[in-house]
Design an enzyme around this catalytic site. Structure first.
Site, short mmCIF file in Angstrom:
data_model
loop_
_atom_site.label_atom_id
_atom_site.label_comp_id
_atom_site.label_asym_id
_atom_site.label_seq_id
_atom_site.Cartn_x
_atom_site.Cartn_y
_atom_site.Cartn_z
CB SER A 11 -37.87 -14.05 -39.07
OG SER A 11 -36.67 -13.72 -38.38
CG HIS A 36 -39.12 -10.10 -39.99
ND1 HIS A 36 -39.90 -8.98 -39.77
CD2 HIS A 36 -38.52 -10.35 -38.81
CE1 HIS A 36 -39.77 -8.57 -38.52
NE2 HIS A 36 -38.93 -9.39 -37.91
CG ASP A 38 -35.61 -10.44 -36.57
OD1 ASP A 38 -36.47 -9.58 -36.33
OD2 ASP A 38 -35.87 -11.63 -36.85
CG MET A 40 -31.43 -8.58 -32.79
SD MET A 40 -31.62 -10.14 -31.93
CE MET A 40 -33.11 -10.78 -32.70
CG HIS A 69 -38.03 -6.20 -35.94
ND1 HIS A 69 -38.39 -7.37 -35.29
CD2 HIS A 69 -38.20 -5.21 -35.03
CE1 HIS A 69 -38.75 -7.09 -34.06
NE2 HIS A 69 -38.63 -5.79 -33.85
CG MET A 71 -35.60 -5.92 -32.16
SD MET A 71 -35.66 -7.70 -32.32
CE MET A 71 -35.19 -7.85 -34.03
CG MET A 141 -41.82 -7.27 -30.43
SD MET A 141 -41.03 -8.14 -31.80
CE MET A 141 -40.45 -9.65 -31.05
N GLY A 146 -35.20 -10.59 -29.22
CA GLY A 146 -33.80 -10.97 -28.97
C GLY A 146 -33.43 -12.32 -29.55
CG PHE A 147 -32.68 -14.90 -27.96
CD1 PHE A 147 -31.34 -15.12 -28.28
CD2 PHE A 147 -32.98 -14.09 -26.87
CE1 PHE A 147 -30.32 -14.55 -27.52
CE2 PHE A 147 -31.97 -13.53 -26.09
CZ PHE A 147 -30.64 -13.76 -26.42
N GLY A 149 -37.30 -18.79 -31.88
CA GLY A 149 -37.63 -20.06 -31.24
C GLY A 149 -38.24 -19.96 -29.85
CG ASP A 179 -41.31 -10.66 -35.07
OD1 ASP A 179 -41.06 -11.88 -35.20
OD2 ASP A 179 -40.44 -9.77 -35.11
N GLY A 180 -43.16 -13.45 -33.48
CA GLY A 180 -42.65 -14.25 -32.37
C GLY A 180 -43.51 -15.45 -32.04
N GLY A 181 -42.91 -16.64 -32.18
CA GLY A 181 -43.58 -17.87 -31.74
C GLY A 181 -44.73 -18.31 -32.62
N GLY A 201 -40.13 -17.34 -38.01
CA GLY A 201 -38.71 -17.64 -38.12
C GLY A 201 -38.42 -19.12 -38.01
CB SER A 202 -37.85 -21.33 -35.10
OG SER A 202 -38.97 -20.91 -34.39
#
Ligand code: DX5
Ligand code: ZN
Length: 222
Positions: A11, A36, A38, A40, A69, A71, A141, A146-147, A149, A179-181, A201-202
């Site tokens: 991402s 990916h 994002d 927003m 994606h 959002m 999700m 929204g963010f 990390g 998606d996420g973490g 992502g991060s």
């Protein structure tokens, strides 16, 4: 490890936007499967990112399929623009759609595009039973959108397993995207639970070692 080949979708939210083309090339060289992106709007989520013009530029700089994606509120207003800009996969949130069935069909009318519905951590998968037959993938999700990390919400593992069962029962071929973490510590766990497409992502972009980080994720997955 389950049957299908797992895909990794870096991402770009956590990329250095002043070096975007170069960072995407590094991710591509390191074996990313999808890119990916994002989107927003500052309404559906409390953050603003990028629009179709940036997607158009990215499209020129990579051969990777673009996974957009959304959002955003009223995704039905934006699907056309992002598909025209080069999206190959597109997802939007069930929470943002008053008429989810209609929005899915609008997106499906764009030939050759994979259409996905995204679902927030607090939303029950049972909300999707009436549309699951129409989508190519479900984006689960594992953080609140929204963010980048944020910390992985552990309950998401059970959610993936539940979704896998739901898909089996309806003989759906829809893929599961998470998606996420996601990082080296949990990528295998989500894959084993049933995730087919893993967004990161991060853990790919944040430490300035894009190739090394992506290869480490791939290794943790194998
Ligand atoms: C969050 C986005 C994610 C984000 C993931 O709203 O949808 O795609 O970039 O970032 P990490 O992997 O850092 O949680
Ligand atoms: Zn995302």
């Amino acid at each position: 490890m389950s049957e299908n080949k797992k895909m990794i979708a870096p991402s770009i939210l956590s990329a250095d936007f002043s070096q975007l083309g170069n960072q995407i090339s590094l991710a591509e060289e390191a074996g990313a499967d999808l890119l990916h992106i994002d989107v927003m709007d500052g309404h559906f989520v409390p953050n603003i990112t990028i629009g179709p013009d940036v997607v158009k530029s990215i499209k020129k700089s990579t051969k990777l399929p673009l996974d957009v994606h959304l959002m955003v509120e009223h995704p039905e207003f934006f699907i056309d623009h992002f598909v025209d800009a080069g999206a190959n996969w597109i997802s939007f949130h069930t929470e943002a759609c008053a008429h989810l069935h209609r929005t899915i069909h609008l997106a499906k009318s764009k030939v050759g595009i994979k259409v996905g519905v995204a679902i927030n951590p607090a939303t029950a998968l049972t909300n999707l039973v009436n549309v699951i037959d129409y989508v190519d993938f479900v984006l689960v999700m594992s953080v609140n959108p929204g963010f980048g990390g944020q910390e992985f919400i552990e309950q998401s593992v059970g959610k993936i397993k539940f979704l896998k069962e739901m898909l089996k029962k309806t003989k759906s071929k829809a893929l599961i995207q998470i998606d996420g973490g996601i990082d080296e510590s949990n990528i295998l766990k989500v894959a084993d639970a049933g995730a087919d497409v893993i967004v990161a992502g991060s853990s790919v972009f944040s430490n300035g070692q894009i190739k090394k980080s992506l290869q480490a994720l791939k290794k943790a997955l194998s």
